[in-house]
Design an enzyme around this catalytic site. Structure first.
Site, mmCIF file in Angstrom:
data_model
loop_
_atom_site.group_PDB
_atom_site.id
_atom_site.type_symbol
_atom_site.label_atom_id
_atom_site.label_comp_id
_atom_site.label_asym_id
_atom_site.label_seq_id
_atom_site.Cartn_x
_atom_site.Cartn_y
_atom_site.Cartn_z
ATOM 1 N N HIS A 174 -8.964 -19.086 -60.600
ATOM 2 C CA HIS A 174 -7.677 -19.602 -60.136
ATOM 3 C C HIS A 174 -6.735 -18.460 -59.791
ATOM 4 O O HIS A 174 -7.000 -17.286 -60.047
ATOM 5 C CB HIS A 174 -7.046 -20.563 -61.163
ATOM 6 C CG HIS A 174 -6.487 -19.918 -62.387
ATOM 7 N ND1 HIS A 174 -5.721 -20.595 -63.312
ATOM 8 C CD2 HIS A 174 -6.574 -18.648 -62.845
ATOM 9 C CE1 HIS A 174 -5.361 -19.769 -64.273
ATOM 10 N NE2 HIS A 174 -5.858 -18.587 -64.028
ATOM 11 N N CYS B 233 -2.036 -12.841 -63.120
ATOM 12 C CA CYS B 233 -2.547 -14.156 -62.701
ATOM 13 C C CYS B 233 -2.152 -14.492 -61.267
ATOM 14 O O CYS B 233 -2.643 -15.458 -60.694
ATOM 15 C CB CYS B 233 -2.073 -15.247 -63.661
ATOM 16 S SG CYS B 233 -2.978 -15.194 -65.204
ATOM 17 N N HIS C 195 -8.968 -14.848 -60.093
ATOM 18 C CA HIS C 195 -9.648 -14.303 -61.276
ATOM 19 C C HIS C 195 -10.186 -15.491 -62.056
ATOM 20 O O HIS C 195 -9.761 -16.631 -61.840
ATOM 21 C CB HIS C 195 -8.673 -13.480 -62.128
ATOM 22 C CG HIS C 195 -7.571 -14.308 -62.698
ATOM 23 N ND1 HIS C 195 -6.447 -14.631 -61.982
ATOM 24 C CD2 HIS C 195 -7.443 -14.917 -63.900
ATOM 25 C CE1 HIS C 195 -5.666 -15.393 -62.732
ATOM 26 N NE2 HIS C 195 -6.242 -15.594 -63.891
ATOM 27 N N HIS D 75 -11.782 -17.628 -65.615
ATOM 28 C CA HIS D 75 -11.691 -17.890 -67.053
ATOM 29 C C HIS D 75 -12.914 -18.682 -67.501
ATOM 30 O O HIS D 75 -13.476 -19.461 -66.731
ATOM 31 C CB HIS D 75 -10.451 -18.721 -67.393
ATOM 32 C CG HIS D 75 -9.168 -17.990 -67.204
ATOM 33 N ND1 HIS D 75 -8.693 -17.064 -68.107
ATOM 34 C CD2 HIS D 75 -8.257 -18.041 -66.209
ATOM 35 C CE1 HIS D 75 -7.541 -16.592 -67.674
ATOM 36 N NE2 HIS D 75 -7.246 -17.166 -66.522
ATOM 37 N N ASP E 158 -16.700 -26.810 -62.664
ATOM 38 C CA ASP E 158 -17.516 -25.662 -63.068
ATOM 39 C C ASP E 158 -17.933 -24.808 -61.876
ATOM 40 O O ASP E 158 -18.433 -25.327 -60.870
ATOM 41 C CB ASP E 158 -18.753 -26.133 -63.837
ATOM 42 C CG ASP E 158 -19.481 -24.977 -64.520
ATOM 43 O OD1 ASP E 158 -18.799 -24.046 -65.010
ATOM 44 O OD2 ASP E 158 -20.725 -24.996 -64.555
ATOM 45 N N HIS E 159 -17.711 -23.492 -61.986
ATOM 46 C CA HIS E 159 -18.007 -22.527 -60.929
ATOM 47 C C HIS E 159 -17.259 -22.839 -59.639
ATOM 48 O O HIS E 159 -17.760 -22.588 -58.541
ATOM 49 C CB HIS E 159 -19.521 -22.409 -60.686
ATOM 50 C CG HIS E 159 -20.220 -21.681 -61.792
ATOM 51 N ND1 HIS E 159 -20.458 -22.242 -63.030
ATOM 52 C CD2 HIS E 159 -20.702 -20.416 -61.861
ATOM 53 C CE1 HIS E 159 -21.069 -21.354 -63.794
ATOM 54 N NE2 HIS E 159 -21.221 -20.241 -63.123
ATOM 55 N N GLU F 19 -7.871 -21.606 -72.488
ATOM 56 C CA GLU F 19 -8.036 -20.744 -71.311
ATOM 57 C C GLU F 19 -8.614 -19.398 -71.732
ATOM 58 O O GLU F 19 -9.346 -18.754 -70.985
ATOM 59 C CB GLU F 19 -6.701 -20.560 -70.595
ATOM 60 C CG GLU F 19 -6.839 -19.901 -69.238
ATOM 61 C CD GLU F 19 -5.540 -19.918 -68.469
ATOM 62 O OE1 GLU F 19 -5.450 -20.676 -67.491
ATOM 63 O OE2 GLU F 19 -4.599 -19.205 -68.878
HETATM 64 NI NI NI Z 1 -5.585 -16.939 -65.308
#
Ligand code: NI
Length: 136
Positions: free
Chosen positions: A15, A34, A40, A42, A80-81, A125
């Site tokens: 995100h 962020c 990037h 998580h 996911d992914h 997160e």
């Molecule tokens: Ni983040």
């Protein structure tokens, strides 16, 4: 008698946190790393908790096999992914913070559950940062 049944799940996603109405400088000041325009990732850990009366015939609040399937279909398959900003329609104009992701997960799962069941979403997160949302 009421009880709470919880199921853990996991997804990896990328995100970027930013407000499109702000300058890059302001976004940088508020969101720091962020706000990286290249995104990037998580490793999100999800706990879905369902509270309700224990059924006298089954002894269940909810069949965990049904809860597992629901999370796989509605959440893992969707997130996911994925790049949340670019690939998940709910975040097209909603900042994908942990808070907002928890709300989106709640809103996807709640209509699929028996209306008498209460739902709480806990979303990690990072191992140390997590949010909870239960529909208020
Ligand atoms: Ni983040």
């Amino acid at each position: 008698m009421k009880a709470t049944v919880s199921r853990k799940a996991h997804f990896n996603a990328a995100h970027r946190l930013f407000n499109k109405n702000w300058s890059f400088e302001k976004n940088d000041a508020v969101f720091g790393k962020c706000n990286n325009p290249n995104y990037h990732g998580h490793n999100y850990e999800l706990i879905v908790s369902v509270t309700g009366e224990i059924n006298e015939e089954t002894g269940f609040v909810i069949d965990v096999a049904i809860l597992k399937e629901l999370i796989e279909v509605e959440i893992e398959a969707a997130f996911d992914h994925k790049n949340l900003n670019l690939e998940v329609p709910e975040f097209e104009s909603l900042n994908p913070t942990a808070e907002n992701i928890a709300v989106v997960i709640y809103n996807k799962l709640k209509p699929k559950l028996d209306a008498a069941l209460e739902l709480e979403i806990t979303l990690y997160e990072t191992p140390r940062n997590f949010v909870r949302y239960s529909g208020d």
